[in-house]
Design a protein around this motif. Structure first.
Motif, short mmCIF file in Angstrom:
data_model
loop_
_atom_site.label_atom_id
_atom_site.label_comp_id
_atom_site.label_asym_id
_atom_site.label_seq_id
_atom_site.Cartn_x
_atom_site.Cartn_y
_atom_site.Cartn_z
N ASN A 163 0.69 -1.30 0.15
CA ASN A 163 0.11 -0.01 -0.11
C ASN A 163 0.81 1.27 -0.01
O ASN A 163 0.94 1.82 1.01
CB ASN A 163 -1.12 0.06 1.25
CG ASN A 163 -1.70 -1.03 1.17
OD1 ASN A 163 -2.09 -1.78 0.27
ND2 ASN A 163 -2.50 -1.41 2.33
N THR A 164 1.15 1.70 -1.33
CA THR A 164 2.05 2.98 -1.22
C THR A 164 0.99 4.21 -1.01
O THR A 164 -0.09 4.19 -1.36
CB THR A 164 2.72 2.96 -2.76
OG1 THR A 164 3.39 1.88 -2.91
CG2 THR A 164 3.41 4.47 -2.88
N GLY A 165 1.87 4.94 -0.10
CA GLY A 165 0.55 6.34 -0.16
C GLY A 165 1.20 7.07 1.01
O GLY A 165 2.36 6.97 1.80
N LEU A 166 0.26 7.91 1.59
CA LEU A 166 0.58 8.89 2.53
C LEU A 166 -0.11 8.33 3.88
O LEU A 166 -1.43 8.22 3.77
CB LEU A 166 -0.33 10.10 2.12
CG LEU A 166 0.50 11.56 2.64
CD1 LEU A 166 1.89 11.66 2.14
CD2 LEU A 166 -0.18 12.36 2.05
N VAL A 167 0.66 8.02 4.73
CA VAL A 167 -0.07 7.85 5.92
C VAL A 167 -0.01 8.56 7.29
O VAL A 167 1.47 9.30 7.38
CB VAL A 167 0.37 6.33 6.47
CG1 VAL A 167 0.24 5.20 5.14
CG2 VAL A 167 1.84 6.24 6.97
N GLU A 168 -0.68 8.68 8.01
CA GLU A 168 -0.57 9.69 9.25
C GLU A 168 -0.69 8.86 10.65
O GLU A 168 -1.78 8.35 10.57
CB GLU A 168 -1.66 11.02 9.28
CG GLU A 168 -1.21 11.92 10.49
CD GLU A 168 -2.04 12.88 10.41
OE1 GLU A 168 -3.07 13.26 9.51
OE2 GLU A 168 -2.24 14.06 11.52
N VAL A 169 0.08 8.71 11.40
CA VAL A 169 0.09 7.95 12.49
C VAL A 169 0.78 8.55 13.68
O VAL A 169 1.24 9.76 13.61
CB VAL A 169 1.08 6.82 12.34
CG1 VAL A 169 0.62 5.67 11.26
CG2 VAL A 169 2.53 7.11 11.99
N PRO A 170 0.31 8.01 15.01
CA PRO A 170 0.65 8.82 16.28
C PRO A 170 2.11 8.46 16.62
O PRO A 170 2.63 7.32 16.22
CB PRO A 170 -0.15 8.37 17.20
CG PRO A 170 -0.67 6.89 16.81
CD PRO A 170 -0.87 7.26 15.11
N MET A 171 2.85 9.36 16.82
CA MET A 171 4.18 9.12 17.20
C MET A 171 4.24 7.92 18.30
O MET A 171 3.38 7.88 19.04
CB MET A 171 4.91 10.15 18.00
CG MET A 171 5.06 11.54 17.15
SD MET A 171 6.53 11.35 16.17
CE MET A 171 6.59 12.96 15.46
N GLY A 172 5.16 7.01 18.01
CA GLY A 172 5.44 5.77 19.11
C GLY A 172 4.97 4.44 18.54
O GLY A 172 5.07 3.36 18.93
N ILE A 173 4.16 4.56 17.30
CA ILE A 173 3.65 3.50 16.60
C ILE A 173 4.96 2.72 16.26
O ILE A 173 6.09 3.25 15.79
CB ILE A 173 2.91 3.98 15.29
CG1 ILE A 173 2.19 2.62 14.77
CG2 ILE A 173 3.70 4.72 14.33
CD1 ILE A 173 0.94 3.07 13.69
#
Lengths: 248, 617
Positions: free
Chosen positions: B382-392
């Protein structure tokens, strides 16, 4: 005044002065290739890297030509690590300009006999180490910016625009005098001043002294001096020696 | 458009936008980001408009060209509201069917729904797609619902509420305190605490101060800032206005590379709209605060992403860095106090003002707060833009969100932080992603590029690839970077060419150490990271290149040969594909012959062979 210690010696320096100047005032040797009192500090050669500890205890390596003195600073101008870095830096330069006597001498001083890297063809860089002393002198001292850098990155070269004859150059020779590796040659012969730059050659006409007949200054430089000083061109018709004689 | 002269008028405008908006009306949100455009989104948009006009549905359906939802792998992407149906890989030919089935008949088109990669089950809602479930979308929350060229859309979703809160209820010092309490660290790479930077700039001497937005992202495989600027430019602008108010700046610049034409366009439109509404310019919302923003287009030099080089470029000088012993917050653009933050940092500001520092500090780890946008690329499904919480963890990003490695191949490494980030091996996949942890293992957060590599990547070759990239992008000012990179490239070419020795490795190590300690700017001192982490974590691959003259991943051309196997039936595909005529047929059913002297190891025969009759040794 700012109080600091350099190699364990207490000293004072003017606010805004650089660590390099403060060290030199104490006669401490820090090698440099791109620093000169006539032009602004630039930080290209990195040989003047020193170890500093700030008052708050932060320790790191900085280039002393660009780091302003600060209260309570403790400077070590050389450590084993810094000596190793300086050797590496001069070895990189030796690979670039393998035949430069100036670089060889400095390498010896820094404890490097030879370079472990493949040596480039001396005809490629013509001993130019891209220290920017000449371009800074031309820009900051002369104010002409006749020479500058072309290309980016590893292809960077010091040259005049389009490697062609430069209209801006007044043939004053500041670049020749300031070059630390003699990468620029200047000869006056048969009424002509000839520059052999790393990547091009230029020739300029010299003016003859109206009194003694000696070739003294490039015609372009005379025009520049007249413009800058506001003196009429005729003022420069005679060479400086003849002018001095009259005054005496 | 009426210029707003008070907070009350802004509230009134927001109210009227909400009343006019018909929430029951169907909306087709089509991603208009650069990735989807490359996959034909413009055709899809055109087809929808034509189809809707042809069927006379203009009053019932709106087509909205939205910002980037991030799932680039599955473009062109569209969402239909209010049913909230998520369609993917939509092409022009699918449009008529979608209009009839979904917009008119109210049914879903099964084949355009997202199929779960493990179960194959079709997923209808965006929120249920595994790519999105583990993400925490704060900055990208509205990107796929907002037309980036419409300030009304941004206002509808609560845009500029943070600005009105800041201007009405907060003093500049309070805003800075709030930023400090939030723990936000710069998203451009360095991770410097944003609040502290603002404070230094505020307290720096000088009447004229600047705020600058760095949108010069140039890392291979990175597109976080571009997507944000393309997809939600007002959020960046709002952050800049709040920042300028807190710092006491009245002029700002957005430095955006000209290779991002859509980002340039959308930023320009956003500025014009904000100016017309009085959200930008003189006497913003009647507060007496003035702030003007100009766009400066960069020529595409990678090094101009470095703050001092960027400022030199803004001044019209050659984009070369200078020493930062005197910070740019004290002496920056035109030697005046300048506060530079990157796109993502600015976009975080309205969120912090709206939701409070406490909320923001509640997300993330001890040293890194909030969410981070990554562009996930390379050998990942899954190429793309991901927004994740720090610490993942890296594992969650690559395997849960990214869907793992395609083609049943084995994961090998991930590079974080752009071309000068380090390679992180498999045994560190459970690393918690934050500024300090990434630095600890020899990589960095950088701006957020994440390049995944699998077993078919040679780690020596990858190190060489990034050194080659940086060698072409460095400015050439300082000696260790310019000459060092040249020699590093030479040494790596020796190793990948099978000529490397154990002495070369020692030389690489000491050269890297000098570059680390003595380079002028971040480009030079972080450049050894890929090489050093490759050596640290993949030493056995280096040893194979040096001791056995073998490339285990079968990538380095001088160390591999292509061989025709006995099962070759002489189909002729490879004979046609070979660009140097190194393959000759021998006769019916007889394996073809490959001339090893002529062969350039381009791999064309291997790629075209359908019977696995070409073996790489």
């Amino acid at each position: 005044m700012v109080k600091l210690t350099i190699d364990g010696r207490q000293t004072e320096a003017k606010e805004g002065a650089m660590v390099l100047d403060a060290a030199r005032a104490l006669n401490i040797y820090i090698p440099t290739l791109c620093a000169h009192e006539s032009v602004s500090a630039y930080g290209a050669c990195r040989l003047c890297t020193v170890d500093i500890t700030t008052r708050s205890g932060r320790n790191r390596m900085v280039t002393s030509c660009l780091y302003p003195v600060e209260e309570g600073l403790a400077v070590k101008t050389t450590t084993e690590k810094i000596a190793a870095h300086r050797r590496m830096l001069i070895q990189l330069l030796l690979a670039r300009c393998p035949e430069s006597p100036e670089l060889k001498a400095m390498a010896k001083k820094l404890g490097a006999d030879d370079t472990p890297f493949p040596k480039e063809d001396p005809a490629k860089n013509h001993n130019c180490i891209l220290c920017a002393l000449c371009t800074r002198a031309c820009d900051e001292v002369v104010g002409q910016s006749a020479i500058s850098f072309v290309n980016r990155g590893v292809a960077r070269e010091m040259a005049i625009p389009f490697y062609n004859d430069s209209d801006a150059c007044i043939a004053c020779g500041s670049c020749f005098y300031i070059c630390p590796t003699n990468a620029i040659q200047m000869t006056d012969k048969n009424g002509k001043r000839r520059f052999v730059m790393p990547h091009n050659t230029m020739e300029f006409e010299l003016a003859q002294c109206a009194q003694c007949g000696r070739y003294h200054l490039p015609k372009r430089q005379i025009a520049w001096m007249a413009k800058k000083s506001g003196q009429p061109l005729e003022f420069f018709a005679r060479c400086i020696s003849c002018r001095e004689e009259v005054r005496l | 458009m009426k210029r707003l002269s008070s907070l009350k008028e802004l509230a009134g405008l927001r109210q009227s936008i909400a009343t006019v908006r018909d929430t029951k009306k169907q909306v087709v949100n089509i991603c208009g980001g650069t990735g989807c455009i490359a996959l034909g989104a413009n055709d899809v948009i055109k087809a929808f408009n034509e189809e809707i006009a042809a069927r006379g549905l203009q009053d019932k359906v709106d087509v909205r060209v939205s910002g980037c939802p991030g799932f680039c792998e599955r473009g062109s992407i569209l969402t239909i509201e209010p049913q909230n149906i998520f369609y993917q890989r939509v092409r022009r030919k699918d449009v008529a069917e979608l209009v009839q089935a979904t917009l008119i008949d109210g049914k879903t088109v099964e084949r355009l729904l997202y199929p779960d990669l493990t179960t194959g089950k079709k997923v209808i809602r965006e929120a249920e797609v595994p790519f999105y479930t583990k993400q925490k979308r704060v900055l990208l929350a509205h990107s796929s619902r907002i037309d980036p060229q419409s300030i009304e859309d941004y206002l509808y979703f609560g845009g500029y509420a943070a600005l009105s809160k800041a201007l009405s209820a907060m003093k500049p010092e309070h805003i800075i305190d709030e930023m400090k309490a939030s723990g936000l660290r710069g998203r451009g790479g360095g991770g410097f605490p944003t609040g502290r930077k603002w404070e230094t700039t505020r307290h720096a001497h000088g009447d004229i101060k600047y705020v600058i937005c760095n949108c010069d992202e140039g890392d291979p495989g990175a597109f976080m800032d571009r997507s944000l600027m393309e997809g939600n430019p007002h959020s960046v602008l709002e952050g800049m206005i709040i920042g300028a108010y807190a710092i006491g700046a009245h002029e700002g610049y957005i430095y955006v590379r000209n290779e991002y034409p859509l980002a340039v366009k959308n930023a320009r439109i956003a500025i014009e709209q904000a100016e017309e509404y009085g959200l930008l310019g003189d006497n913003i919302l009647g507060s007496g605060f003035n702030f003007h923003v100009k766009i400066s287009r960069g020529g595409g030099a990678f090094v101009c992403g470095e703050s001092t080089a960027l400022m030199a470029s803004l001044e019209g000088e050659v984009g070369e860095p200078r020493a930062k012993y005197v910070h740019t917050s004290e002496k920056g653009l035109w030697d005046r106090p300048s506060n530079l933050n990157n796109v993502e940092t600015w976009a975080n500001v309205p969120q912090i003002i709206n939701n409070g520092a406490k909320w923001f500090a509640g997300i993330g780890t001890a040293g890194s707060k909030g969410t981070k946008i990554f562009s996930l690329v390379g050998k990942v499904r899954n190429t793309g833009l991901v927004e994740v919480p720090m610490g993942i963890t890296l594992r969650e990003i690559i395997f849960d969100i990214g869907g793992g490695i395609p083609g049943n191949k084995k994961f090998k490494a991930v590079q974080t932080g752009g071309p000068s980030g380090g390679f992180i091996p498999e045994n560190l996949l459970d690393l918690q992603v934050d500024f300090d942890e990434l630095t600890r293992v020899g990589s960095m957060m950088g701006s957020g590029a994440m390049i995944v590599m699998d077993e078919s990547n040679c780690m020596v070759d990858m190190a060489k690839y990034f050194v080659t990239f940086l060698m072409g992008e460095l400015c050439g000012k300082c000696l260790p970077c310019r000459e060092g990179m040249k020699q590093l490239h030479y040494l790596l070419t020796r190793v990948t060419g099978g000529l490397g020795t154990i002495e070369d490795i020692a030389l690489i190590e000491s050269l890297c150490s000098t570059m680390w300690d003595t380079s002028l700017c971040g480009l030079g001192y972080s450049a050894p990271n890929p090489v050093m982490t490759s050596l640290k974590y993949f030493r056995e691959e280096w040893d194979a290149h040096i001791d056995e003259k073998r490339c285990p991943a079968k990538v380095c051309k001088p160390l591999i040969t292509y061989n025709i196997m006995a099962n070759c039936p002489n189909c002729g595909l490879c004979v046609k594909a070979c660009p140097v005529q190194a393959i000759t047929p021998r006769g019916k059913k007889e394996p073809v012959v490959l001339d090893q002297v002529k062969c350039t190891r381009c791999g064309s025969c291997f790629d075209v062979c359908r019977l696995d009759a070409v073996l790489v040794k």
